[in-house]
Motif scaffolding. Sequence first.
Motif, PDB file in Angstrom:
ATOM      1  N   ALA A 158       0.836  -1.211   0.000  1.00 30.94           N
ATOM      2  CA  ALA A 158       0.000   0.000   0.000  1.00 30.94           C
ATOM      3  C   ALA A 158       0.866   1.254   0.000  1.00 30.94           C
ATOM      4  N   LEU A 159       1.913   1.273   0.817  1.00 31.87           N
ATOM      5  CA  LEU A 159       2.800   2.433   0.852  1.00 31.87           C
ATOM      6  C   LEU A 159       3.537   2.590  -0.478  1.00 31.87           C
ATOM      7  N   LEU A 160       3.981   1.467  -1.035  1.00 32.92           N
ATOM      8  CA  LEU A 160       4.694   1.519  -2.312  1.00 32.92           C
ATOM      9  C   LEU A 160       3.802   2.049  -3.434  1.00 32.92           C
ATOM     10  N   VAL A 161       2.591   1.496  -3.535  1.00 36.28           N
ATOM     11  CA  VAL A 161       1.690   1.906  -4.619  1.00 36.28           C
ATOM     12  C   VAL A 161       1.238   3.347  -4.423  1.00 36.28           C
ATOM     13  N   ALA A 162       0.893   3.723  -3.190  1.00 35.91           N
ATOM     14  CA  ALA A 162       0.425   5.090  -2.943  1.00 35.91           C
ATOM     15  C   ALA A 162       1.516   6.111  -3.236  1.00 35.91           C
ATOM     16  N   SER A 163       2.790   5.723  -3.078  1.00 33.26           N
ATOM     17  CA  SER A 163       3.878   6.653  -3.391  1.00 33.26           C
ATOM     18  C   SER A 163       3.990   6.906  -4.889  1.00 33.26           C
TER      19      SER A 163
END
Length: 317
Positions: free
Chosen positions: A134-139
């Motif tokens: 989630a953090l990777l994609v949202a970045s």
Amino acid sequence: MFLIVGGVWLWTTKPWIPAIELAEPGPSGQRINQPGLIGNFYAGQGSDRRPAILILGGSEGGLAAGVDSQAQLLARRGFAVLAIAYYRLPDQPAKLELVPIETITRGLDWLKAQDAVDPERLAMMGTSKGAEAALLVASRRPDVRAVVAAAPSHVVWQGFDWNLAPVEGSSWSVGGKPVPFLPITDVGWDGDVYTPALANLHKHPEAIIPAERITGPVLLLCGEADSLWPSCTMARAARDRRNAEGSAAATTVLAYKDAGHFGVGPPLAEGREAPWIITLFGGTKEGNLAARKDGWPRTIAFLEAALKQPTTKETRQ
């Protein structure tokens, strides 16, 4: 002889491998089964277009009943919710190696296109490896307005296989190419292998998730007694990076002293006996239960505040 028979039984049954689930959608839900997208969708309630949340489970893969249960709880609070699987189901990677993040972005695009959804009020929520994703994609997605990352990682890790076969590549891929990752330097059965690997992060700075690029607020929940990986250390690292890089949106860490890896998620129903697994990766039973009881309503409040109806000025920007 006993040791040989026991070893054969262990390797044959592999009791450490979580079952692959594909949870049936609840009464208000809809199964989504399209090329490259498997999930359960809950449109929520109301006549207006609603804020939407994409939910990701952890390394258990598939679409677990617990993940679907979170989706149903959020839908009852007025969110439109899509819970998806990203590996271990048919036509998906069998091991957590080079899992295409396009599977996740496809889910975001599908969710935004639904009539029930306000595409300008989009959030992501993930647990453990799902929090890492989630953090990777949202970045990489400026349209994601908020992120909830439970028992998170601030770096991309080397992948793994529940069958214990060697995995040397990244957990994730983009366009068929591996996302830079932090190698795991110690392999064994005796606890957290991630903390020793973090000591080598300075050699692999490209593995750090650029959390400062996430446009909206971020909520990170963790247990200080997490024995699977150092989720609180990594949560604080993500917060500190966002603060150091001048992120305009708030970053909140909720760290619970006596909780472990399973001290995140909805609270258990009153009077229900806690399952033995709740302390498998750290924390006391009481600590994990208390953390969930405190963290879940604060998660709901965070999402409601972050995804409130845009003002006219916000809509025009």
